[in-house]
Design an enzyme around this catalytic site. Structure first.
Site, mmCIF file in Angstrom:
data_model
loop_
_atom_site.group_PDB
_atom_site.id
_atom_site.type_symbol
_atom_site.label_atom_id
_atom_site.label_comp_id
_atom_site.label_asym_id
_atom_site.label_seq_id
_atom_site.Cartn_x
_atom_site.Cartn_y
_atom_site.Cartn_z
ATOM 1 N N ASP A 106 0.866 -1.191 0.000
ATOM 2 C CA ASP A 106 0.000 0.000 0.000
ATOM 3 C C ASP A 106 0.899 1.237 0.000
ATOM 4 O O ASP A 106 2.077 1.167 0.369
ATOM 5 C CB ASP A 106 -0.918 0.028 1.229
ATOM 6 C CG ASP A 106 -1.854 1.239 1.221
ATOM 7 O OD1 ASP A 106 -2.497 1.486 0.180
ATOM 8 O OD2 ASP A 106 -1.914 1.971 2.231
ATOM 9 N N CYS B 23 -4.290 -1.577 -2.154
ATOM 10 C CA CYS B 23 -4.457 -0.137 -2.382
ATOM 11 C C CYS B 23 -5.326 0.035 -3.625
ATOM 12 O O CYS B 23 -4.978 -0.486 -4.704
ATOM 13 C CB CYS B 23 -3.072 0.475 -2.600
ATOM 14 S SG CYS B 23 -3.079 2.223 -3.027
ATOM 15 N N CYS C 249 -11.063 2.920 -0.783
ATOM 16 C CA CYS C 249 -9.706 3.308 -0.405
ATOM 17 C C CYS C 249 -9.427 2.529 0.862
ATOM 18 O O CYS C 249 -10.253 2.551 1.791
ATOM 19 C CB CYS C 249 -9.613 4.812 -0.149
ATOM 20 S SG CYS C 249 -8.034 5.314 0.568
ATOM 21 N N HIS D 128 -7.627 3.015 3.271
ATOM 22 C CA HIS D 128 -7.540 3.799 4.505
ATOM 23 C C HIS D 128 -8.926 3.996 5.144
ATOM 24 O O HIS D 128 -9.038 4.208 6.350
ATOM 25 C CB HIS D 128 -6.948 5.182 4.222
ATOM 26 C CG HIS D 128 -5.466 5.188 4.019
ATOM 27 N ND1 HIS D 128 -4.870 4.685 2.897
ATOM 28 C CD2 HIS D 128 -4.460 5.644 4.807
ATOM 29 C CE1 HIS D 128 -3.550 4.840 2.992
ATOM 30 N NE2 HIS D 128 -3.284 5.421 4.143
#
Ligand code: DGL
Length: 284
Positions: A6, A69, A204, A206
């Site tokens: 990532d 990612c 995403c 995150h």
């Protein structure tokens, strides 16, 4: 050994699901903290950074690299699979790169990736699916195109959250993160003329870290798809079909590498992995 890559810490959400699912396997995670975030970078840079990271993982013994990612997958996966892997000779040596868009599209459309034309009953699906991602992921239109290919009547609402991954990575205060999530959801709801999406893809890696904030601000009827779990399910199928990548030569092991400062990154990883992780420098 399986490599997981990532731009920063987001892929740890995927790694966490993989380690839970395959406790017998060895994983090496690489976070490109020297260059995070990727989301607003030019596409050519993302391709080159993803290529360099994949090669670094191959050189450390990974036969298979999973791009944990969405941005790297959306922008670079196809190019690396079709051009770089064969040209560099890595493909001939049995190495491969996988992305995380395909399993997510499969889950969102309930259609296997190999099926690229509308099939009954999915061809009549009229759901609204909201996709939240970085600028480059959304600009690539990969989610829009791949969902619509299989489910042409689904409305896909694409929403850029350009600051969110960087803010999560920088440990911004909760109020700032919430404001960014709220802004993204407002944008998506405006595109949907106020109608609740049936499903939301946090596109995403995150974003699962702030899933509670998405949950707070999305309409209650909207179901959030959990990408780390989806990826682990799909990876299980993949390894069943390609058992050569699941050979646990050295047994279970977890190696964490970063292009950034290992101390800082290890400290930050606590947000993602409460027991904490000990990152080492890729350069060492
Ligand atoms: N975690 C990444 C993704 O899934 C990238 C975030 C970024 O580097 O901008 O898109």
């Amino acid at each position: 050994m399986i490599g997981v890559f990532d731009s920063g810490l987001g892929g740890l959400t995927v790694l966490h699901a993989l380690v839970a699912r395959f406790p017998q396997l060895a994983f090496t995670y690489l976070g490109d903290h020297a260059n995070v975030p990727y989301g607003n970078r030019p596409s050519e840079e993302i391709v080159e950074l993803t290529r360099a990271a994949s090669e670094a993982l191959f050189l450390r013994g990974a036969k298979l690299v999973l791009l944990g990612c969405n941005t790297a997958t959306a922008v670079a996966a196809r190019r690396l699979q079709r051009e770089w892997l064969p040209q560099s000779g890595w493909l001939a040596k049995g190495h491969n790169i996988l992305g995380i868009v395909a399993p997510t599209v499969e889950a969102a459309t309930q259609t296997p990736w190999s099926v690229t034309t509308p099939q009954y009953p999915q061809k009549n699906l009229t759901d609204r699916i909201a996709v939240f991602g970085t600028l480059r992921t959304i600009q690539s239109n990969v989610y829009l195109e791949e969902i619509r290919k299989r489910c042409p009547k689904v409305s896909v609402i694409q929403q850029v959250c350009s600051e969110l991954a960087g803010a999560i990575e920088a440990e911004a205060p909760e109020a700032r993160l919430e404001a960014l999530v709220e802004e993204g959801i407002k944008g998506a709801m405006a595109q949907a003329n106020g109608e609740a999406p049936h499903r939301a893809i946090l596109g995403c890696t995150h974003f699962p870290l702030v899933e509670h904030l998405f949950r707070r601000h999305l309409p209650p009827a909207t179901r959030i798809l959990s990408q780390p779990e989806i990826v682990a399910d799909s990876f299980e199928d993949y390894l069943a079909r390609k058992p050569q990548y699941a050979e646990a030569h050295g047994g279970a092991a977890l190696t964490l590498l970063t292009t950034g400062d290992p101390e800082v990154v290890s400290q930050r990883s606590r947000v993602f992995w409460p027991d904490g992780l000990a990152f080492r420098s890729l350069a060492a």
